[in-house]
Design a protein around this motif. Structure first.
Motif, PDB file in Angstrom:
ATOM      1  N   LEU A  17      43.327  42.190  40.544  1.00  0.00           N
ATOM      2  CA  LEU A  17      43.440  42.092  39.709  1.00  0.00           C
ATOM      3  C   LEU A  17      44.225  43.329  39.962  1.00  0.00           C
ATOM      4  O   LEU A  17      44.652  44.095  40.116  1.00  0.00           O
TER       5      LEU A  17
ATOM      6  N   LYS B 218      45.597  31.881  37.461  1.00  0.00           N
ATOM      7  CA  LYS B 218      45.390  33.319  36.632  1.00  0.00           C
ATOM      8  C   LYS B 218      45.689  34.065  36.863  1.00  0.00           C
ATOM      9  O   LYS B 218      46.933  35.353  35.764  1.00  0.00           O
ATOM     10  N   THR B 219      45.586  35.106  38.144  1.00  0.00           N
ATOM     11  CA  THR B 219      45.178  36.654  38.824  1.00  0.00           C
ATOM     12  C   THR B 219      46.591  36.263  38.602  1.00  0.00           C
ATOM     13  O   THR B 219      47.553  38.086  38.262  1.00  0.00           O
TER      14      THR B 219
ATOM     15  N   ILE C 247      49.087  36.849  35.978  1.00  0.00           N
ATOM     16  CA  ILE C 247      49.091  37.770  35.072  1.00  0.00           C
ATOM     17  C   ILE C 247      49.868  38.916  35.588  1.00  0.00           C
ATOM     18  O   ILE C 247      50.446  39.911  34.980  1.00  0.00           O
TER      19      ILE C 247
ATOM     20  N   ASP D 212      42.380  39.168  31.618  1.00  0.00           N
ATOM     21  CA  ASP D 212      41.905  38.242  31.706  1.00  0.00           C
ATOM     22  C   ASP D 212      40.566  37.379  31.681  1.00  0.00           C
ATOM     23  O   ASP D 212      39.744  38.527  31.520  1.00  0.00           O
TER      24      ASP D 212
END
Length: 306
Positions: free
Chosen positions: A152, A118-119, A122, A194
């Motif tokens: 992130l 996910k991160t 992004i 996020d």
């Protein structure tokens, strides 16, 4: 080599394990030159075992039965039929993320289980938007995991994108509120937020995501404009369960699938499209910034069918 042909070569290499899994299931089926019922049953089993899903497998065999029954056929003919049917299934859902919100920012809420990529996704989405000359801001809304915030921030530094972060364990909805206000004040085009992904505490996750959505809606009636679920292709059929849960919990509007280069289960993306019909925005076949691209149904079908 053009950028498009370079990407297709990478996609074909990334999907090679999935394509080989399909080919392995088809090997040995063509003892007779003509298509008959035993051969059709074998083809259907091969497609199901390649994670394409029961619905798609049935549609391919129905197509072959109608068009080729009793006629000569080889593996290349079957692969061509598979590619055609996959394209039919995927074409309606191939939709890149478009920046259309006015006034800005376009708010993209990103959800998914921890470990799905996910991160990193992004950061890659931010990179793609910047290539299109949009300004981007990131919000570290997974306050539950300090490592997610740090990761992130690192990606933000690498890509030159500002990151709004708060203390570990802080209120993620409050962070989303602050990030939106900062993005609006700066005239930022895209805000990507996020979120936590701990499905083992489904009720807590549901409450948290619902609160984030409520807070954003107070700032802009149409926010979040997109809620994107990131899926890890290596989880195979479990990805379908994740779509079901997050669709109900987070009101998912579209999908991104990562790690297609690390699995033989890439066919699950077809099964997901057949079952849920959610837009597929992008796919990933590597670690690099350029390895996440907008989803193209025809390219994917050709690469997967080999």
């Amino acid at each position: 080599m053009t950028e498009k042909t370079g990407w297709f070569a990478k996609l074909r290499t990334g999907l090679s394990r999935s394509s080989e899994k399909l080919g392995g299931g088809l090997t040995g089926l063509f003892q007779t030159a003509r298509l008959d019922e035993p051969m059709l049953e074998g083809i259907e089993e091969a497609l199901i075992s390649a994670d394409l899903g029961v619905g798609v497998a049935a549609r391919v065999t129905d197509r072959l039965r109608t068009e080729r029954f009793g006629k000569s056929i080889d593996e290349a003919g079957v692969r061509a039929a598979v590619a055609a049917e996959i394209t039919t299934v995927l074409s309606p859902v191939a939709k890149p993320l478009a920046v259309t919100a006015f006034p800005r920012p376009q708010v993209i809420l990103v959800v998914g289980v921890n470990g799905s990529g996910k991160t990193t996704t992004i950061a890659k989405l931010a990179h793609r938007f910047m290539e299109q000359d949009y300004t981007v801001m990131l919000a570290a809304g997974d306050t539950f995991r300090a490592a997610a915030t740090e990761q992130l921030k690192i990606w933000g530094e690498r890509t030159g994108v500002p990151v709004v972060a708060g203390p570990a364990g802080g209120d993620s909805a409050g962070l989303a509120f602050n990030a939106f206000e900062q993005a609006r004040a700066k005239g930022t085009d895209v805000l990507i937020i996020d979120t936590a992904g701990r499905l083992q505490n489904k009720s807590g996750l549901m409450d948290e995501l619902a609160k984030i959505r409520r807070v954003l809606a107070k700032l802009s009636a149409t926010a979040p404009h997109d809620t994107v679920l990131v899926l890890d292709a290596t989880t195979g059929q479990n990805a379908l369960n994740q779509i079901e849960v997050f669709r109900d919990v987070a009101h998912v509007t579209g999908l991104v699938m990562t790690k297609l280069d690390g699995t033989a289960r890439g066919g699950v993306l077809v099964a997901a499209a057949e079952k849920f019909g959610l837009p597929i925005h992008a796919i990933g076949v590597g670690e690099g910034m350029e390895d996440l691209r907008s989803f193209d149904a025809g390219e994917f079908a050709k690469a997967l069918a080999g």
